[in-house]
Design a protein around this motif. Structure first.
Motif, mmCIF file in Angstrom:
data_model
loop_
_atom_site.group_PDB
_atom_site.id
_atom_site.type_symbol
_atom_site.label_atom_id
_atom_site.label_comp_id
_atom_site.label_asym_id
_atom_site.label_seq_id
_atom_site.Cartn_x
_atom_site.Cartn_y
_atom_site.Cartn_z
ATOM 1 N N THR A 193 0.825 -1.208 0.000
ATOM 2 C CA THR A 193 0.000 0.000 0.000
ATOM 3 C C THR A 193 0.860 1.260 0.000
ATOM 4 O O THR A 193 0.390 2.321 -0.389
ATOM 5 C CB THR A 193 -0.958 0.031 1.207
ATOM 6 N N GLU A 194 2.110 1.123 0.418
ATOM 7 C CA GLU A 194 3.004 2.283 0.492
ATOM 8 C C GLU A 194 3.960 2.384 -0.701
ATOM 9 O O GLU A 194 4.639 3.393 -0.849
ATOM 10 C CB GLU A 194 3.832 2.213 1.779
ATOM 11 N N VAL A 195 4.032 1.353 -1.529
ATOM 12 C CA VAL A 195 4.982 1.343 -2.648
ATOM 13 C C VAL A 195 4.591 2.382 -3.685
ATOM 14 O O VAL A 195 3.422 2.523 -4.039
ATOM 15 C CB VAL A 195 5.047 -0.060 -3.298
ATOM 16 N N ARG A 196 5.585 3.094 -4.151
ATOM 17 C CA ARG A 196 5.408 4.063 -5.234
ATOM 18 C C ARG A 196 6.507 3.859 -6.253
ATOM 19 O O ARG A 196 7.673 3.647 -5.899
ATOM 20 C CB ARG A 196 5.495 5.512 -4.715
ATOM 21 N N GLY A 197 6.125 3.904 -7.508
ATOM 22 C CA GLY A 197 7.102 3.885 -8.597
ATOM 23 C C GLY A 197 7.039 5.223 -9.292
ATOM 24 O O GLY A 197 5.957 5.720 -9.611
ATOM 25 N N ILE A 198 8.200 5.814 -9.505
ATOM 26 C CA ILE A 198 8.259 7.134 -10.153
ATOM 27 C C ILE A 198 9.210 7.039 -11.331
ATOM 28 O O ILE A 198 10.291 6.449 -11.223
ATOM 29 C CB ILE A 198 8.752 8.214 -9.165
ATOM 30 N N ALA A 199 8.800 7.622 -12.451
ATOM 31 C CA ALA A 199 9.663 7.634 -13.635
ATOM 32 C C ALA A 199 9.503 8.963 -14.362
ATOM 33 O O ALA A 199 8.427 9.562 -14.372
ATOM 34 C CB ALA A 199 9.312 6.482 -14.568
ATOM 35 N N ASP A 200 10.595 9.393 -14.957
ATOM 36 C CA ASP A 200 10.605 10.583 -15.805
ATOM 37 C C ASP A 200 10.871 10.171 -17.237
ATOM 38 O O ASP A 200 11.640 9.227 -17.486
ATOM 39 C CB ASP A 200 11.700 11.559 -15.357
ATOM 40 N N SER A 201 10.269 10.869 -18.170
ATOM 41 C CA SER A 201 10.549 10.607 -19.576
ATOM 42 C C SER A 201 11.992 11.022 -19.873
ATOM 43 O O SER A 201 12.575 11.834 -19.136
ATOM 44 C CB SER A 201 9.579 11.384 -20.466
ATOM 45 N N THR B 162 3.761 8.677 -11.550
ATOM 46 C CA THR B 162 3.856 7.979 -10.269
ATOM 47 C C THR B 162 2.758 6.925 -10.236
ATOM 48 O O THR B 162 1.588 7.231 -10.498
ATOM 49 C CB THR B 162 3.660 8.951 -9.088
ATOM 50 N N THR B 163 3.152 5.686 -9.939
ATOM 51 C CA THR B 163 2.196 4.592 -9.823
ATOM 52 C C THR B 163 2.283 3.985 -8.430
ATOM 53 O O THR B 163 3.263 4.187 -7.713
ATOM 54 C CB THR B 163 2.464 3.482 -10.864
#
Length: 96
Positions: free
Chosen positions: A22-30, A38-39
């Motif tokens: 529930t706390e995991v976040r994935g962040i990516a930039d082009s 952010t997912t």
């Protein structure tokens, strides 16, 4: 009894993983830095930031592809974090 104890340990570890997700976040930039996604741990899009300069392009197909690729990269980052958490929680306590 040993099997039952291992089952309880595994069940406990799986609950910890579920709670951690529930706390995991994935962040990516082009690559050009104009898009940030952010997912969550389930791959759901939580936030999409678009730099205003992105609207200078009239190629909607390229924009769509860049957004989709960035969201996918964010989901992959979340998956990698999930794998890290899962390995950390399962390996020491259960010996799996």
């Amino acid at each position: 009894m040993d099997g039952q104890l291992r089952y309880r340990e595994l069940t406990s570890a799986l609950r910890e993983i579920r709670d951690a997700l529930t706390e995991v976040r994935g962040i990516a930039d082009s690559p050009d830095g104009l898009i940030r996604a952010t997912t969550d741990g389930h791959g759901r899009l939580l936030e999409l930031e678009l730099d205003p300069r992105i609207y200078r392009s009239s190629d909607s197909q390229a924009l769509t592809t860049a957004i989709a690729d960035t969201v996918h990269a964010a989901a992959e980052a979340a998956e990698a974090e999930i794998a890290r958490i899962g390995g950390k929680l399962l390996t020491p306590s259960t010996g799996c």
